[in-house]
Write an enzyme that holds these catalytic residues in place. Structure first.
Site, PDB file in Angstrom:
ATOM      1  N   HIS A 191       7.436  -6.859  -1.228  1.00 46.80           N
ATOM      2  CA  HIS A 191       6.502  -7.321  -2.258  1.00 46.80           C
ATOM      3  C   HIS A 191       6.144  -6.220  -3.243  1.00 46.80           C
ATOM      4  CE1 HIS A 191       4.999 -10.799   0.555  1.00 46.80           C
ATOM      5  NE2 HIS A 191       6.244 -10.965   0.130  1.00 46.80           N
ATOM      6  N   ASP A 203       0.806  -1.222   0.000  1.00 50.26           N
ATOM      7  CA  ASP A 203       0.000   0.000   0.000  1.00 50.26           C
ATOM      8  C   ASP A 203       0.835   1.266   0.000  1.00 50.26           C
ATOM      9  OD1 ASP A 203       0.922   0.003   2.657  1.00 50.26           O
ATOM     10  OD2 ASP A 203      -0.909  -0.978   3.357  1.00 50.26           O
ATOM     11  N   THR A 251       1.697  -9.757  10.867  1.00 47.26           N
ATOM     12  CA  THR A 251       1.984 -10.767   9.847  1.00 47.26           C
ATOM     13  C   THR A 251       1.856 -12.156  10.465  1.00 47.26           C
ATOM     14  OG1 THR A 251       3.651 -11.599   8.308  1.00 47.26           O
ATOM     15  CG2 THR A 251       4.454 -10.598  10.330  1.00 47.26           C
ATOM     16  N   CYS A 264      10.482  -4.359 -21.284  1.00 43.98           N
ATOM     17  CA  CYS A 264      11.689  -3.534 -21.077  1.00 43.98           C
ATOM     18  C   CYS A 264      11.896  -3.119 -19.629  1.00 43.98           C
ATOM     19  CB  CYS A 264      11.622  -2.289 -21.961  1.00 43.98           C
ATOM     20  SG  CYS A 264      10.303  -1.139 -21.536  1.00 43.98           S
ATOM     21  N   ASN A 287       0.507  -9.447  17.238  1.00 46.49           N
ATOM     22  CA  ASN A 287      -0.452  -9.925  16.231  1.00 46.49           C
ATOM     23  C   ASN A 287      -1.679 -10.486  16.945  1.00 46.49           C
ATOM     24  OD1 ASN A 287      -1.109 -10.284  13.469  1.00 46.49           O
ATOM     25  ND2 ASN A 287      -0.668 -12.475  13.627  1.00 46.49           N
ATOM     26  N   LYS A 288      -2.796 -10.547  16.227  1.00 46.15           N
ATOM     27  CA  LYS A 288      -4.011 -11.103  16.819  1.00 46.15           C
ATOM     28  C   LYS A 288      -3.888 -12.599  17.043  1.00 46.15           C
ATOM     29  CE  LYS A 288      -7.322  -7.765  14.958  1.00 46.15           C
ATOM     30  NZ  LYS A 288      -8.534  -7.596  14.094  1.00 46.15           N
ATOM     31  N   THR A 289      -3.235 -13.293  16.103  1.00 45.40           N
ATOM     32  CA  THR A 289      -3.077 -14.744  16.218  1.00 45.40           C
ATOM     33  C   THR A 289      -1.686 -15.068  16.734  1.00 45.40           C
ATOM     34  OG1 THR A 289      -2.350 -14.876  13.916  1.00 45.40           O
ATOM     35  CG2 THR A 289      -4.702 -15.145  14.354  1.00 45.40           C
ATOM     36  N   CYS A 316       3.093  -0.227 -23.124  1.00 46.13           N
ATOM     37  CA  CYS A 316       4.215   0.510 -22.538  1.00 46.13           C
ATOM     38  C   CYS A 316       4.574   1.693 -23.432  1.00 46.13           C
ATOM     39  CB  CYS A 316       5.417  -0.419 -22.377  1.00 46.13           C
ATOM     40  SG  CYS A 316       6.925   0.417 -21.826  1.00 46.13           S
TER      41      CYS A 316
END
Length: 547
Positions: free
Chosen positions: A167, A130, A260, A178, A300-302, A200
């Site tokens: 990422h 983002d 994550t 190209c 983290n939540k988990t 492109c």
């Protein structure tokens, strides 16, 4: 063994509250913190994560149940093999990009920026596409400003990158042929939303130029979102590997993992490398000990899986925004000196000091410093005036100002007078720094200095030393006292002038020597002859008998 702490009952459980405060203190004392983040830190911004029940994968399955078997398949590099999955991918990415443009950075993003501004952040690594970290001021690896303009192999200015985007970035598009990159503008989003890819511009211009000169046209590539899919190599993989290696060599002292699930293989390897380096460091952080190592924190939540039991020290279950706000509150309470702001010297009513949020101090306020005695510390009691007051003449006459150091003093002024200053710093009151007038300031023994000035006295001898060879013999005037005897007459002393003209001659070789040496030779020989003549003087017998 990983210790789990629930963030919600922290207000009631004293042990949990004390442990969380100690972790916050460890964060404040650390100097080289590595932060690894995932999609969980952007959930509060309105951007869904990937693997939760209401995440992106679940949403993709619901929208396209017949096209994609798994939500992960939509972000796999193999989707470009099928035109249908490719069209679905472009449509989904265009919707995700529009939702990201409406989002605002969360408190977790501002927390990472605070670590960087307080000189606590070594580097931030994120899986997010983002680009919200760039909005708070952290330069990302996919940003255009981070690109290197040098001729080396490195494509990034690694020293300036503060947030490594593992990422890619959804705000960029790149050509599949190209590799040219462009900002993801609205015209490209409109084409993506229709399920197709734009051409492109770089490839298109090159192909048209070849056709114009009757050459064979080349392939025109398509633009795709600048994100990295599964089973796909990162375009900046070599530079990211270099950054990772350099950060390991710098010996980080804390690792914070937030938002994550630690499922991606590349991220798991990165986290384990940093955790191994931090735990194996010989110099633990200030708040760490052998019993309570606050070094690897997972928020983290988990809960993490069992493979992270010996790697993660503490798991804080809860929202990343809530934990970030608590760390900032504890930091300000336990270490208020880290949050002090610069103060202005005088409240002159200017709106600049008010807009910057600076604390103002009035000139009449008493100073908290102790009074110093006579000596070098007296300058602490001297009031410091702003530049506007120093420019006034009254301020210079009434206030005792501290003299500047010699390195910062203006060269045309000095705070010493002519009596106290050294000769090298003493200033001449006259414009002319030479004792000789300007029109007479010439080279020594030059012909122009031997000329008589207008109105000068003719009786003054102004002959140059170059004219010594042209001197003529001078006749000796008869003495007023006549010699009484022949012996006295024969043994009479010889004057220096007769000797200089009779026995001393300057040959051509000596005339070619420097003038100063010629003069020394003439005077030296004359004096030597005079001493010999004086020593040979014979006293008459009558004078000896009288004695």
């Amino acid at each position: 063994m990983t210790v789990s702490l629930n963030l919600s009952p922290a207000s009631t459980d004293s042990h949990t509250r004390r442990t969380l405060s100690e972790i916050s203190l460890a964060v404040a004392k650390s100097k080289k913190i590595v932060v690894v983040t995932g999609a969980g830190i952007s959930c509060s911004c309105g951007i869904p994560d990937f693997r939760s029940s209401d995440g992106l994968y679940a949403m993709v399955k619901e929208q396209y149940p017949d096209v994609v078997l798994k939500g992960r398949d939509l972000f796999d590099a193999s989707l470009f093999r099928d035109p249908t999955s490719t069209a679905v991918f472009y449509t989904f990415i265009s919707q995700l990009k529009r939702s990201i443009d409406k989002a605002e950075p969360a408190p977790t993003h501002h927390f990472i920026k605070t670590l960087d501004s307080k000189k606590r952040l070594l580097r931030s690594y994120t899986q997010n596409i983002d680009g919200l970290e760039a909005r708070v001021g952290l330069l990302g690896s996919s940003c255009h400003d981070a690109k290197s303009n040098g001729k080396g192999k490195s494509k990034l200015r690694t020293k300036d990158v503060r947030n490594v985007q593992l990422h890619g970035d959804i705000h960029r598009v790149r050509c599949v042929a190209c590799s040219a990159e462009y900002p993801c503008e609205e015209k490209y989003l409109a084409i993506f939303e229709q399920g197709s890819a734009p051409e492109c511009p770089e490839c298109l211009s090159r192909s048209e130029a070849r056709v114009a000169r009757s050459a064979r046209a080349i392939r025109v590539g398509n633009l795709r979102p600048g994100i990295v899919l599964y089973d796909e190599s990162h375009p900046l993989g070599d530079d990211i590997g270099t950054i990772h290696t350099n950060d390991l060599k710098r010996k980080p002292d804390m690792l914070i993992i937030m938002g994550t699930s630690l499922k991606v293989h590349g991220l798991k390897k990165l986290v384990k490398d940093f955790a191994r380096t931090i735990h194996g460091s010989d110099s633990p952080s200030g708040a760490s000990s052998s019993k309570k190592p606050y070094k690897v924190i997972f928020v983290n939540k988990t809960a993490p899986s069992s493979e992270w039991a010996d790697i993660i020290d503490y798991h804080i279950e809860g929202e990343t925004d809530a934990w970030s706000n608590k760390v900032i509150e504890d930091w300000k309470r336990m270490r208020p000196s880290d949050w002090e702001i610069q103060q202005t010297l005088m409240d002159n009513g200017s709106p600049t000091a008010i807009s910057m949020g600076l604390k103002t101090v009035k000139m009449g306020a008493p100073s908290s410093r102790p009074k110093a005695g006579n000596g070098a510390n007296d300058r602490e009691n001297i009031p410091i005036l702003p530049h506007a007051e120093l420019d006034k003449p009254a301020a210079r006459t009434t206030e005792k100002l501290v003299p500047l150091s010699p390195s910062k003093r203006q060269q045309n002024s000095s705070h010493y007078d002519d009596v106290e200053s050294s000769p090298s710093k003493r200033q001449s009151k006259s414009q002319c720094h030479h004792a000789m007038p300007k029109h007479e300031r010439k080279m020594l023994f030059a012909e122009s200095t031997n000329k008589k000035a207008s109105g000068a006295d003719d009786s003054i001898c102004d002959t140059s030393m170059l004219d010594l060879t042209d001197l003529k013999p001078v006749t000796r005037k008869p003495s007023a006292r006549r010699p009484k005897t022949v012996e006295e007459t024969s043994k009479m002393d010889i004057s220096i002038q007769d000797l200089s003209m009779r026995d001393i001659s300057i040959d051509l070789t000596e005339a070619k020597k420097p003038q100063k040496k010629v003069v020394e030779v003439v005077i030296g020989r004359a004096k030597a002859t005079q001493r010999k003549t004086t020593s040979r003087r014979v006293v008459p017998r009558r004078q000896v008998a009288a004695r």
